[in-house]
Design a protein around this motif. Sequence first.
Motif, PDB file in Angstrom:
ATOM      1  N   VAL A 183      57.674  67.848  19.025  1.00 15.62           N
ATOM      2  CA  VAL A 183      58.117  67.347  20.325  1.00 15.62           C
ATOM      3  C   VAL A 183      59.382  66.515  20.114  1.00 15.62           C
ATOM      4  N   THR A 184      60.200  66.476  21.130  1.00 14.85           N
ATOM      5  CA  THR A 184      61.395  65.638  21.059  1.00 14.85           C
ATOM      6  C   THR A 184      61.145  64.422  21.932  1.00 14.85           C
ATOM      7  N   VAL A 185      61.114  63.258  21.313  1.00 11.28           N
ATOM      8  CA  VAL A 185      60.832  62.034  22.063  1.00 11.28           C
ATOM      9  C   VAL A 185      62.064  61.139  22.041  1.00 11.28           C
ATOM     10  N   ASP A 186      62.587  60.872  23.218  1.00  8.96           N
ATOM     11  CA  ASP A 186      63.783  60.041  23.368  1.00  8.96           C
ATOM     12  C   ASP A 186      64.886  60.488  22.401  1.00  8.96           C
ATOM     13  N   GLY A 187      65.093  61.794  22.369  1.00  8.99           N
ATOM     14  CA  GLY A 187      66.189  62.363  21.594  1.00  8.99           C
ATOM     15  C   GLY A 187      65.862  62.646  20.143  1.00  8.99           C
ATOM     16  N   GLN A 188      64.692  62.226  19.694  1.00  4.80           N
ATOM     17  CA  GLN A 188      64.335  62.405  18.290  1.00  4.80           C
ATOM     18  C   GLN A 188      63.270  63.487  18.148  1.00  4.80           C
ATOM     19  N   ARG A 189      63.563  64.457  17.296  1.00  3.14           N
ATOM     20  CA  ARG A 189      62.590  65.534  17.142  1.00  3.14           C
ATOM     21  C   ARG A 189      61.509  65.098  16.163  1.00  3.14           C
ATOM     22  N   ARG A 190      60.247  65.266  16.562  1.00  2.00           N
ATOM     23  CA  ARG A 190      59.139  64.848  15.712  1.00  2.00           C
ATOM     24  C   ARG A 190      58.194  66.030  15.503  1.00  2.00           C
ATOM     25  N   GLU A 191      57.744  66.204  14.279  1.00  2.00           N
ATOM     26  CA  GLU A 191      56.795  67.284  13.989  1.00  2.00           C
ATOM     27  C   GLU A 191      55.551  66.655  13.390  1.00  2.00           C
ATOM     28  N   LEU A 192      54.403  67.057  13.898  1.00  2.00           N
ATOM     29  CA  LEU A 192      53.183  66.423  13.393  1.00  2.00           C
ATOM     30  C   LEU A 192      51.942  67.264  13.687  1.00  2.00           C
ATOM     31  N   ASP A 193      50.849  66.947  12.983  1.00  2.00           N
ATOM     32  CA  ASP A 193      49.560  67.592  13.232  1.00  2.00           C
ATOM     33  C   ASP A 193      48.800  66.761  14.259  1.00  2.00           C
ATOM     34  N   VAL A 194      48.240  67.439  15.231  1.00  3.15           N
ATOM     35  CA  VAL A 194      47.468  66.726  16.250  1.00  3.15           C
ATOM     36  C   VAL A 194      46.074  67.339  16.372  1.00  3.15           C
ATOM     37  N   ASP A 195      45.143  66.530  16.794  1.00  2.00           N
ATOM     38  CA  ASP A 195      43.811  67.024  17.158  1.00  2.00           C
ATOM     39  C   ASP A 195      43.996  67.806  18.461  1.00  2.00           C
ATOM     40  N   THR A 196      43.318  68.962  18.575  1.00  2.00           N
ATOM     41  CA  THR A 196      43.489  69.746  19.809  1.00  2.00           C
ATOM     42  C   THR A 196      43.051  68.956  21.035  1.00  2.00           C
ATOM     43  N   ALA A 229      43.650  65.760  21.566  1.00  2.00           N
ATOM     44  CA  ALA A 229      44.503  64.597  21.831  1.00  2.00           C
ATOM     45  C   ALA A 229      45.465  64.850  22.991  1.00  2.00           C
ATOM     46  N   THR A 230      45.638  63.841  23.824  1.00  2.00           N
ATOM     47  CA  THR A 230      46.633  63.944  24.892  1.00  2.00           C
ATOM     48  C   THR A 230      47.986  63.526  24.335  1.00  2.00           C
ATOM     49  N   LEU A 231      49.048  63.914  25.036  1.00  2.00           N
ATOM     50  CA  LEU A 231      50.391  63.499  24.622  1.00  2.00           C
ATOM     51  C   LEU A 231      50.489  61.979  24.598  1.00  2.00           C
ATOM     52  N   LEU A 232      49.796  61.354  25.544  1.00  2.00           N
ATOM     53  CA  LEU A 232      49.851  59.897  25.601  1.00  2.00           C
ATOM     54  C   LEU A 232      49.320  59.271  24.306  1.00  2.00           C
ATOM     55  N   ASP A 233      48.159  59.752  23.875  1.00  2.00           N
ATOM     56  CA  ASP A 233      47.575  59.196  22.651  1.00  2.00           C
ATOM     57  C   ASP A 233      48.419  59.531  21.421  1.00  2.00           C
ATOM     58  N   VAL A 234      48.955  60.743  21.406  1.00  2.00           N
ATOM     59  CA  VAL A 234      49.792  61.137  20.268  1.00  2.00           C
ATOM     60  C   VAL A 234      51.029  60.242  20.198  1.00  2.00           C
ATOM     61  N   LEU A 235      51.672  60.027  21.337  1.00  2.00           N
ATOM     62  CA  LEU A 235      52.861  59.173  21.353  1.00  2.00           C
ATOM     63  C   LEU A 235      52.530  57.755  20.901  1.00  2.00           C
ATOM     64  N   ARG A 236      51.501  57.206  21.476  1.00  2.00           N
ATOM     65  CA  ARG A 236      51.192  55.801  21.204  1.00  2.00           C
ATOM     66  C   ARG A 236      50.585  55.586  19.814  1.00  2.00           C
ATOM     67  N   GLU A 237      49.613  56.445  19.466  1.00  2.00           N
ATOM     68  CA  GLU A 237      48.857  56.204  18.240  1.00  2.00           C
ATOM     69  C   GLU A 237      49.491  56.833  17.000  1.00  2.00           C
ATOM     70  N   GLN A 238      50.104  58.013  17.164  1.00  2.00           N
ATOM     71  CA  GLN A 238      50.632  58.696  15.987  1.00  2.00           C
ATOM     72  C   GLN A 238      52.130  58.491  15.801  1.00  2.00           C
ATOM     73  N   LEU A 239      52.850  58.394  16.909  1.00  2.00           N
ATOM     74  CA  LEU A 239      54.310  58.277  16.784  1.00  2.00           C
ATOM     75  C   LEU A 239      54.805  56.850  17.023  1.00  2.00           C
ATOM     76  N   GLY A 240      53.891  55.970  17.438  1.00  2.00           N
ATOM     77  CA  GLY A 240      54.288  54.574  17.639  1.00  2.00           C
ATOM     78  C   GLY A 240      55.212  54.355  18.831  1.00  2.00           C
ATOM     79  N   VAL A 241      55.202  55.296  19.754  1.00  2.00           N
ATOM     80  CA  VAL A 241      56.015  55.143  20.968  1.00  2.00           C
ATOM     81  C   VAL A 241      55.123  54.515  22.035  1.00  2.00           C
ATOM     82  N   THR A 242      55.279  53.239  22.276  1.00  2.00           N
ATOM     83  CA  THR A 242      54.326  52.532  23.143  1.00  2.00           C
ATOM     84  C   THR A 242      54.877  52.241  24.533  1.00  2.00           C
ATOM     85  N   SER A 243      56.000  52.798  24.837  1.00  2.00           N
ATOM     86  CA  SER A 243      56.560  52.584  26.174  1.00  2.00           C
ATOM     87  C   SER A 243      55.646  53.159  27.271  1.00  2.00           C
TER      88      SER A 243
END
Lengths: 451, 167
Positions: free
Chosen positions: B7-20, B22-36
């Motif tokens: 996924v590209t978050v705020d211009g930055q491309r991120r690649e990661l393994d997710v639990d099927t 998981a919501t995008l919200l949890d992935v952003l906050r918990e795995q990518l540290g994007v807490t906005s």
Amino acid sequence: MREFAYERATDAGQAVAAVLADPEAVFLGAGTNLVDHLKLGITAPGRLVDVSRLPFDEIIERPGGGMRIGAAVRNADLAAHPLIRARYPMLSAALLAGASAQLRNLATTGGNLLQRTRCAYFQDPSTPCNKRERGSGCSAIGGFDRDRIDLRIGDSGLPAGTVAGGSSGMASWGSAVVAAANGFRDRYGSTPADGDEITVEACSARCDRTPAVAPGRFRLPRTLSAYRLRQERWCSVATTATSGAPTEGSARRVTKRRGETRQRLLDAAYEVFAEVGFGRARPEQICERAGYTRGAFYSQFTSMDELFLTLWEQWSTRMLDDLRALLESRVVAETADERELVEHVLRAVPMDDKWFRVNSEFTTHAIRHPELRELVAARERANAAAIVPVVEALLARVGRAVTDREALGQALIAVHDGTMAQCLVEPENPVVAARRVDLFLRVILSFTRRD
Amino acid sequence: MQARISVTVDGQRRELDVDTRATLLDVLREQLGVTSPKKGCDHGQCGSCTVLLDGRRATLCLALAVAHDGARIVTADGLADGDVLHPVQQAFLDHDGFQCGYCTPGQICSAVGMLDEVAAGAPSHVTADLTAEIALSAEEIRERMSGNLCRCGAYPNIVAAIEEAGR
């Protein structure tokens, strides 16, 4: 949340095949409904087949008139489409009245039409709901119903019936239609044929946010396979698959209040059946007498037949218990000779006029419905089994031994039923009453010998 | 079960393994540290997790991450151009459009998406004439922003901020 496999469909045929191949598979659109239900624990599929990227995102004007709306078209895009706004403003208005802009940007038309019922009770696993757990009851009836809407749905040739369901969902009328469609599926156990149509004849909305929808005839586009509806109420439809027989394995949870509602309906039905007869009694009369609206009936019983069976089982059990208690009472036990014994017992056994009417009618009903005959026969045997040992003990006291227990039981019931009918027809005639005693005595003497 | 997504978050491309699951919200906050994007109700009702998902405002709490492989996400954090705030962000500051601030990232993303929708001529539930041009009245703003709740009740200033940003 249960673990599930995820796969993205590449074409419609493959998606359908994937879901058909796995009974635990479901389609995933945007997930605005499904993901919520996964979190709430309302559903727990083993596989999600994502159809949101299939190329069904077009809204096309059809040459013969009408519009073809792709299942993957987002709610926001459908509501904002110039031709939909101009020609089908009700559809735009309905979409815009539901959910939020953020959800409408995600939610698909197909998912919207196929979403589960929006009723708050459906989404609350701590409350009974027929849609979620078949046979558990409908909490909306008698509960909070502010956000429910009622639709009148007609099927070609059939009178319109009211279908309750949905709420202020994304397209409230659409979701109510689908609630009814789900009822159809639950009832008939199969997906109706592709291309069948639903005709919504009138729509009344009770939700504050739903726009006033003018009654009229609207034919749903054949976006997906639409469903032909029967004139059924989905709540009652969902209760049991076959009339009178609760779905196997369904854990019926009855709260105290629901139990009271049920008993009040049964008591009212007993009076109504005794008064006008089962054949002429209507659910409305029973509800009115019990002090409920019509909905209460269908939250408790799928049909009048089911009510009658429940009622008869309850009363015949009660009558049997009363009889057993009476025969075992001391008053009866202290009698000295046969005639006195019979008179004594018959005075104590109540001539219940109402029960006679209800029971006779049920017996007739059972003769017409072979599946009920065994129930009546079993009850007769239970009655005889309760009576005979007591009668045998009483007769032993006056010096008589029973020669054929089974024949005596059957004969006593026959005499009781037969002479009771005569006494009820001529309640003032003392001769009829005297002959009843006489016939009982003769039957007893015939099936016993002096010890 | 796991799945690999990018996924590209705020211009930055991120690649990661997710639990099927998981919501995008949890992935952003918990795995990518994007807490906005904030987690409020987690049922799509409060709007505090609103971001721009592939250019349109959307809540992330009901969006499965696995289904959004390849998505472009812009959070409130990514709206500013360096030190220059997005006009909607500036308007929220100027009009004091928040109190505790928990709903604010969602409010701002929602307002940005909403103004685009108005510019594109999309009607709302309070648009009297579905085929006429949209006039951005306070009533329109309130209806269009009804998917974002503010428990502090900062609505008057939120509406004022969006009115200004919409001019």
